[in-house]
Design a protein around this motif. Structure first.
Motif, PDB file in Angstrom:
ATOM      1  N   SER A   1      21.176  24.482  28.120  1.00 34.09           N
ATOM      2  CA  SER A   1      20.140  25.135  27.323  1.00 34.09           C
ATOM      3  C   SER A   1      20.645  25.503  25.927  1.00 34.09           C
ATOM      4  O   SER A   1      19.940  26.142  25.150  1.00 34.09           O
ATOM      5  CB  SER A   1      19.633  26.395  28.033  1.00 34.09           C
TER       6      SER A   1
ATOM      7  N   ARG B   1      12.205  24.789  31.977  1.00 37.02           N
ATOM      8  CA  ARG B   1      12.946  24.390  33.172  1.00 37.02           C
ATOM      9  C   ARG B   1      12.009  24.295  34.367  1.00 37.02           C
ATOM     10  O   ARG B   1      11.010  25.020  34.462  1.00 37.02           O
ATOM     11  CB  ARG B   1      14.070  25.378  33.491  1.00 37.02           C
TER      12      ARG B   1
ATOM     13  N   GLU C   1      13.231  27.541  25.909  1.00 37.43           N
ATOM     14  CA  GLU C   1      13.788  26.760  27.001  1.00 37.43           C
ATOM     15  C   GLU C   1      12.677  26.427  27.986  1.00 37.43           C
ATOM     16  O   GLU C   1      11.791  27.248  28.240  1.00 37.43           O
ATOM     17  CB  GLU C   1      14.887  27.550  27.715  1.00 37.43           C
TER      18      GLU C   1
ATOM     19  N   ARG D   1      15.095  20.103  32.511  1.00 36.48           N
ATOM     20  CA  ARG D   1      15.488  21.337  31.827  1.00 36.48           C
ATOM     21  C   ARG D   1      15.952  21.006  30.422  1.00 36.48           C
ATOM     22  O   ARG D   1      16.628  20.005  30.201  1.00 36.48           O
ATOM     23  CB  ARG D   1      16.616  22.036  32.580  1.00 36.48           C
TER      24      ARG D   1
END
Length: 235
Positions: free
Chosen positions: A141, A163, A161, A60
């Motif tokens: 994040s 993940r 982002e 992530r």
């Protein structure tokens, strides 16, 4: 079995769906195939050789795409005082503290990303944990930070982002079909380099199992994982 229309079938016939392409070539094919009557989003789906059930193999992070995402991102900011003013100056769409928490509790959901200062997180976690779910601000994040103005600016300018989901796949975007081939290729290379660098030390064996690039209405184009490794390690 799903049936595709003539447009889709003609696109599929124009390239080899089983071939593995270099990233720049895949980006060019996806752009050419994005023939819908709207500006399609270019998406990427990456199967990783990690165990998503193990916390030490989680993948992530965030990355700033050099040419942005091409999308208008609505950002809300939970902050007080000077931090709230900084978020407003940076372009946050909605800024507040207890009032914003109550607004979200009441059903307000017209936003893409939520950011917060650390002092706001106890109240946000208590009141909005289940409501925000994946939109919950998170330090990993970069959406929980005392420098909230900078966080808002980065998100607005093209920070994305990535993940891992429960099946071991990362899904995210790399731009719009209206981008030129070089812009898409550079965004793609930047994202993939970040994901390669985020490989958990506990992960064994092949890390990049498969990579597929596609547009909203177009067919998937396979990217050669071996070329990504070579690019990332020499960058």
């Amino acid at each position: 079995m799903r049936k595709h229309g003539k447009r889709f079938n003609n696109i599929v016939a124009a390239f080899d769906r089983d071939a593995l392409y270099a990233p720049a070539d895949a980006a060019a094919i996806v752009k050419k195939n994005a023939t819908a009557k709207f500006n399609e989003t270019v998406e990427i789906h990456i199967k990783l050789g990690v165990d998503p059930k193990k916390s030490d193999q989680n993948v992530r992070g965030t990355v700033n795409l050099p040419h942005g995402t091409g999308r208008s991102v609505r950002v809300i900011a939970f902050a007080k005082g000077d931090a709230a003013r900084a978020a407003e100056a940076a372009g946050a769409d909605v800024v507040g503290e207890a009032d914003l928490i109550e607004r979200v509790k009441g059903g307000f959901a017209d936003f893409d990303v939520a950011v917060a200062t650390p002092d706001m997180m106890p109240s946000i976690g208590k009141e909005l944990g289940r409501i925000l779910a994946q939109k919950m601000p998170n330090p990993k994040s970069g959406t929980v930070t005392p420098n909230i103005g900078n966080a808002v600016r980065e998100i607005k300018s093209g920070k994305v982002e990535y993940r891992l989901d429960k099946t071991g796949i990362v899904h995210t975007i790399v731009g719009k079909a209206s981008f030129d081939e070089a812009q898409l290729a550079e965004n793609l290379a930047t994202l993939l380099d970040a994901i390669v660098r985020a490989k958990p030390s506990a992960a064994k064996g092949t890390y990049l199992k498969s990579i597929t690039l596609t547009s909203t209405m177009g067919p998937g184009v396979k990217v050669d994982p071996a070329r990504i490794k070579a690019t990332a390690t020499t960058a």
